[in-house]
Design a protein around this motif. Sequence first.
Motif, short mmCIF file in Angstrom:
data_model
loop_
_atom_site.label_atom_id
_atom_site.label_comp_id
_atom_site.label_asym_id
_atom_site.label_seq_id
_atom_site.Cartn_x
_atom_site.Cartn_y
_atom_site.Cartn_z
N VAL A 1 4.25 65.47 20.96
CA VAL A 1 4.90 66.64 20.39
C VAL A 1 6.42 66.51 20.48
CG1 VAL A 1 5.28 69.13 20.70
CG2 VAL A 1 2.95 68.19 20.77
N HIS A 2 6.92 66.11 21.65
CA HIS A 2 8.36 65.95 21.83
C HIS A 2 8.92 64.88 20.89
CE1 HIS A 2 8.52 67.79 26.15
NE2 HIS A 2 8.41 68.70 25.21
N GLN A 3 8.20 63.81 20.72
CA GLN A 3 8.66 62.74 19.84
C GLN A 3 8.78 63.21 18.41
OE1 GLN A 3 10.06 60.41 22.09
NE2 GLN A 3 9.44 59.05 20.41
N ALA A 4 7.80 63.98 17.96
CA ALA A 4 7.82 64.48 16.59
C ALA A 4 9.01 65.42 16.36
CB ALA A 4 6.52 65.21 16.27
N ILE A 5 9.33 66.24 17.36
CA ILE A 5 10.47 67.15 17.24
C ILE A 5 11.78 66.36 17.26
CG2 ILE A 5 11.71 69.04 18.37
CD1 ILE A 5 8.98 70.05 19.36
N LYS A 6 11.87 65.35 18.12
CA LYS A 6 13.07 64.52 18.18
C LYS A 6 13.30 63.78 16.86
CE LYS A 6 13.05 63.69 23.18
NZ LYS A 6 12.88 62.66 24.25
N GLN A 7 12.24 63.49 16.16
CA GLN A 7 12.37 62.78 14.89
C GLN A 7 12.68 63.70 13.72
OE1 GLN A 7 8.68 60.63 14.56
NE2 GLN A 7 9.13 59.30 16.32
N GLY A 8 12.93 64.96 14.01
CA GLY A 8 13.40 65.87 12.98
C GLY A 8 12.40 66.90 12.52
N GLY A 9 11.22 66.91 13.09
CA GLY A 9 10.23 67.90 12.69
C GLY A 9 10.53 69.26 13.28
N ASP A 10 10.40 70.30 12.46
CA ASP A 10 10.55 71.66 12.98
C ASP A 10 9.46 71.90 14.02
OD1 ASP A 10 9.87 74.64 13.04
OD2 ASP A 10 11.70 74.67 11.86
N TRP A 11 9.81 72.50 15.16
CA TRP A 11 8.82 72.65 16.23
C TRP A 11 7.63 73.49 15.76
CZ3 TRP A 11 7.42 77.43 17.89
CH2 TRP A 11 8.33 78.49 17.74
N ARG A 12 7.87 74.45 14.86
CA ARG A 12 6.76 75.25 14.36
C ARG A 12 5.81 74.40 13.51
NH1 ARG A 12 11.42 78.11 14.12
NH2 ARG A 12 11.49 80.14 15.18
N ALA A 13 6.39 73.51 12.72
CA ALA A 13 5.57 72.62 11.90
C ALA A 13 4.75 71.68 12.78
CB ALA A 13 6.45 71.83 10.94
N VAL A 14 5.37 71.21 13.86
CA VAL A 14 4.69 70.30 14.78
C VAL A 14 3.51 71.01 15.44
CG1 VAL A 14 4.92 68.96 16.90
CG2 VAL A 14 6.74 68.90 15.18
N VAL A 15 3.75 72.22 15.94
CA VAL A 15 2.69 72.97 16.61
C VAL A 15 1.57 73.31 15.63
CG1 VAL A 15 2.14 75.18 17.72
CG2 VAL A 15 4.18 73.91 18.42
N ASP A 16 1.93 73.77 14.44
CA ASP A 16 0.92 74.22 13.49
C ASP A 16 0.10 73.08 12.90
OD1 ASP A 16 1.81 76.73 14.02
OD2 ASP A 16 2.70 77.11 12.06
N CYS A 17 0.68 71.89 12.85
CA CYS A 17 -0.07 70.76 12.32
C CYS A 17 -1.21 70.36 13.25
CB CYS A 17 0.84 69.56 12.04
SG CYS A 17 1.18 68.53 13.48
N LEU A 18 -1.13 70.81 14.50
CA LEU A 18 -2.19 70.52 15.46
C LEU A 18 -3.35 71.52 15.36
CD1 LEU A 18 -0.01 69.81 18.63
CD2 LEU A 18 -1.08 68.12 17.13
N ARG A 19 -3.16 72.56 14.56
CA ARG A 19 -4.10 73.69 14.54
C ARG A 19 -5.54 73.24 14.28
NH1 ARG A 19 -3.43 79.22 14.01
NH2 ARG A 19 -5.43 80.18 14.46
N THR A 20 -5.74 72.39 13.30
CA THR A 20 -7.10 72.00 12.93
C THR A 20 -7.76 71.11 13.98
OG1 THR A 20 -6.28 70.12 11.64
CG2 THR A 20 -6.62 72.21 10.47
N ARG A 21 -6.96 70.53 14.88
CA ARG A 21 -7.51 69.61 15.88
C ARG A 21 -7.36 70.12 17.31
NH1 ARG A 21 -6.06 63.50 15.78
NH2 ARG A 21 -8.05 63.49 16.95
N THR A 22 -6.84 71.32 17.47
CA THR A 22 -6.51 71.80 18.81
C THR A 22 -7.69 71.70 19.77
OG1 THR A 22 -4.83 73.31 17.96
CG2 THR A 22 -5.65 73.74 20.16
N ASN A 23 -8.83 72.26 19.40
CA ASN A 23 -9.98 72.25 20.30
C ASN A 23 -10.54 70.84 20.48
OD1 ASN A 23 -10.07 74.96 21.11
ND2 ASN A 23 -11.09 75.55 19.21
N GLU A 24 -10.48 70.05 19.43
CA GLU A 24 -10.92 68.65 19.56
C GLU A 24 -10.05 67.91 20.57
OE1 GLU A 24 -10.66 64.51 16.99
OE2 GLU A 24 -10.36 66.44 15.98
N LEU A 25 -8.75 68.10 20.49
CA LEU A 25 -7.84 67.45 21.43
C LEU A 25 -8.07 67.95 22.85
CD1 LEU A 25 -4.57 67.63 19.27
CD2 LEU A 25 -5.96 65.60 19.72
N TRP A 26 -8.33 69.23 22.97
CA TRP A 26 -8.58 69.82 24.28
C TRP A 26 -9.84 69.22 24.92
CZ3 TRP A 26 -6.62 72.51 28.12
CH2 TRP A 26 -7.46 73.21 28.99
#
Length: 482
Positions: free
Chosen positions: A250-275
């Motif tokens: 997540v930190h890497q994606a934000i450092k590379q210029g991604g909006d933090w909201r976009a980074v968090v929301d892109c995980l939405r469909t996989r959140t429980n899978e990742l958990w």
Amino acid sequence: MNTEKTIAIVGAGVSGALTAYHLLRKQAQARAIVIDPRSELGLGLAYSTPSLEHLLNVPAGKISAIPDQPDHFLLWLQKNYDAKATASYFAPRAVFGRYIQSLLQAVSGIEHLRTSVQSCRIVSDQVVLNLADGTELIADTVVFAIGNFDPAPLPGVAEETIANGVYCHSAWANATYAGLPADAPVALIGSGLTTVDVLLRLRETGHRGQITAISRHGIFPYRHAPYDPLSQSVIDGEAPVKARDLLHRVHQAIKQGGDWRAVVDCLRTRTNELWLALPVVEQKRFRRHLQRRWDVVRHRMAPSIADRIEAELEVGTLALHRGSLHAVLPSPDGARVQFRTADGDVKELAATRVINCTGPNMNYRRVGSSLLDSLFAQGLAVAGPLGSGLWTDSNGALRNQDELFSDILFHVGPGRQGTLLESIAVPELRCQAAAMATLLVDRSQTPAHAEQDEAAGQISDSDETKRMRSIRISAIDAMASL
């Protein structure tokens, strides 16, 4: 011979209402009986709010109740409430409740028992529900959609402050707001979305006094804002097995210029899978160190509400202190609220009313529910791997004390946070409800030849084996299968 099955749904909030709706929408060959003492189905605690100041924390374009129709709520909203509403509009929660009710009105066949379930037991492959009105209901399948409970008890709260109404344990009870002088100082314990809701309701009812929020992290939820979605997920392919690796991605994606909201929301469909890919020890580490950080960026405030919070902080009518509650002691003017700072110092402030805004209690063994007590006492349910909520499989089936997953007792809603990270927002609940209905509809459509064999008493041993109610599975396999 009457072969119609009975499906009982315990709870009529969004989770239970949508499960019933999808059952009827899919023409289940079964009775759908919803059990809830409320007169109205579909509202629950969140959407029965009397305040139009309480807005959804998901925009209209992302909160359809029907998974395969993403614009369904937006189109309904434009037709029935605000013709100019856009996908980015944050509607009042009360309006969303009416939307859920409109879905129920579009189907027929839902039976509503206005009572509550006190306990249940298994008898001959069926569930006997003992109701508060003294009757019993026999069901072939039960879906528990029991919603959220009041917060856990806070430490150091003097009995006198509870007895005289100075300390209020429920942020939703009308008595919490009754008889409060307009200029009285109020202390809110917590700084999440419940705290925001309470502040809005206080102001709406005419309160203009000082409000002070106290929380261990000292952070309000962040705000929604427009962003450009990412072209691909931050985490593709195999899921990390360490919480620090997730955070690093997540930190890497934000450092590379991604909006933090976009980074968090892109995980939405996989959140429980990742958990679920994290070992239990890593899930504990996440809960301990990252949960609150996740909550404030994941469960965000509508922009107009964030503006109000920031304005009150700026003028000083709202203050936020970081610390843990130490005591709520009686005083002639209400209460002395003591909290301990990160430095170990104990500070004190005066309040006429103290409101618990810490969020729902997920320790289901201590929420005071006779139904849950009954399930736990009989070993029909167990807490999740981390000790909270309910342990369920990927279908929502309850796990029992013998490590078996039932095929007649299920759960949809917040209780599935016993095994999942996300199970409170509509985007998750709508999918759980639809999937539950599909599962139960498929099960209710018994092949004609099987019905004939059963009527003749000719079910073979292999058929009986196939329809056993539960299967044994180890804890590790259970987590992997979710």
